[in-house]
Design an enzyme around this catalytic site. Structure first.
Site, PDB file in Angstrom:
ATOM      1  N   ASP A  60     -10.217  -5.458 -17.590  1.00  0.00           N
ATOM      2  CA  ASP A  60      -9.681  -6.584 -18.361  1.00  0.00           C
ATOM      3  C   ASP A  60      -8.759  -6.085 -19.472  1.00  0.00           C
ATOM      4  O   ASP A  60      -8.964  -5.009 -20.035  1.00  0.00           O
ATOM      5  CB  ASP A  60     -10.849  -7.367 -18.970  1.00  0.00           C
ATOM      6  N   HIS A  84       0.069  -5.126 -16.073  1.00  0.00           N
ATOM      7  CA  HIS A  84      -0.557  -4.876 -14.776  1.00  0.00           C
ATOM      8  C   HIS A  84      -0.069  -3.563 -14.178  1.00  0.00           C
ATOM      9  O   HIS A  84      -0.847  -2.827 -13.555  1.00  0.00           O
ATOM     10  CB  HIS A  84      -0.278  -6.042 -13.829  1.00  0.00           C
ATOM     11  N   LEU A 129     -15.692  10.180  -2.427  1.00  0.00           N
ATOM     12  CA  LEU A 129     -15.775   9.008  -3.303  1.00  0.00           C
ATOM     13  C   LEU A 129     -15.458   7.773  -2.479  1.00  0.00           C
ATOM     14  O   LEU A 129     -14.558   7.797  -1.644  1.00  0.00           O
ATOM     15  CB  LEU A 129     -14.771   9.125  -4.455  1.00  0.00           C
TER      16      LEU A 129
END
Length: 253
Positions: free
Chosen positions: A18, A35, A129
């Protein structure tokens, strides 16, 4: 960055990324610039995660409620998500990472769905991962859909229900990281709420809320969050009694 916390990778960390828009606005930039900066933060965190003992990293990229944002912003986000998947594929393969997208796909553009399918296929063998990117995701909706697929007349175990939540195809894969419970739940941007993200999986997650905007969050901040996680005592509802304080009886009064 080398980590003093390096260990066998077992942790599942979920992050609400956020603050991109507010980061940009505070600098006099358009929200889209925030962004784009957020994508750089994603790269830094993904690269550092295995060094901090993280095996699964779930990132909240676009919620089902985000469709209510301005049309131009949604279009820009979808374009950037597709570009991220396309641009990071080689990096994922070379680093031994697997990428999985969770959430609804029926409302995504055909070219984005195709890109998701491609990157999941070519990174499927990554074992170092697992990165799960949540797109058009709602935890409450995923729970409702799982409940609708329950076999009639049979109460599932928690593990079986977790698999139903994690897999829209209800494939029972007990070796998959898809249904791992969250160990550490991080939210950047100064807000302190869960926002319909990983509600079932986070039942016993440790929560960490950061005042940093997502573009300001990187490898060092991730390491500090994991260090804080390891300082906490997780009891899962039990009470841990030191052996020195334990009382033993012989059955005689």
């Amino acid at each position: 960055m080398p980590s003093t916390l390096q260990c066998n990778a077992t942790l599942h960390v979920a992050i609400i990324m956020d603050g991109n828009g507010r980061w940009a606005i505070s600098r006099g930039l358009p929200r889209s610039a925030g962004h784009r900066a957020g994508i750089q933060a994603v790269r830094a965190v993904v690269e550092a995660a295995p060094d901090f003992g993280i095996a699964t990293l779930t990132l909240f990229a676009f919620s089902s409620d985000n469709w209510m944002r301005p049309r131009d912003e949604v279009k820009s986000l979808m374009w950037m998500l597709r570009g991220y998947l396309r641009g990071e594929t080689r990096r994922f393969i070379d680093s031994g990472a697997r990428l999985i997208v969770i959430g609804r796909r029926d409302r995504l553009a055909a070219n984005l769905r195709a890109e998701i399918h491609r990157v999941e296929r070519v990174t499927a063998h990554g074992q170092r991962l697992t990165v799960r990117v949540a797109i058009d995701y709602s935890s409450r909706d995923s729970i409702l859909r799982a409940a609708a697929r329950l076999p009639a007349g049979r109460l599932p175990t928690r593990e079986d229900f977790a698999r139903l939540i994690a897999s829209p195809d209800a494939v029972a894969d007990t070796t998959s990281p898809l249904h791992n419970e969250v160990d550490l739940f991080i939210r950047t941007g100064g807000e302190q709420r869960l926002s319909d993200f990983m509600l079932w999986e986070s039942a016993y997650a440790e929560l960490l809320f950061s005042n940093l905007m997502w573009p300001e969050f990187g490898a060092d901040e991730l390491g500090a969050a994991v260090a804080e996680f390891h300082r906490r005592e997780r009891r899962f509802g039990a009470i841990r009694i030191p052996k020195s304080n334990a009382t033993f009886t012989t059955g005689e009064s």
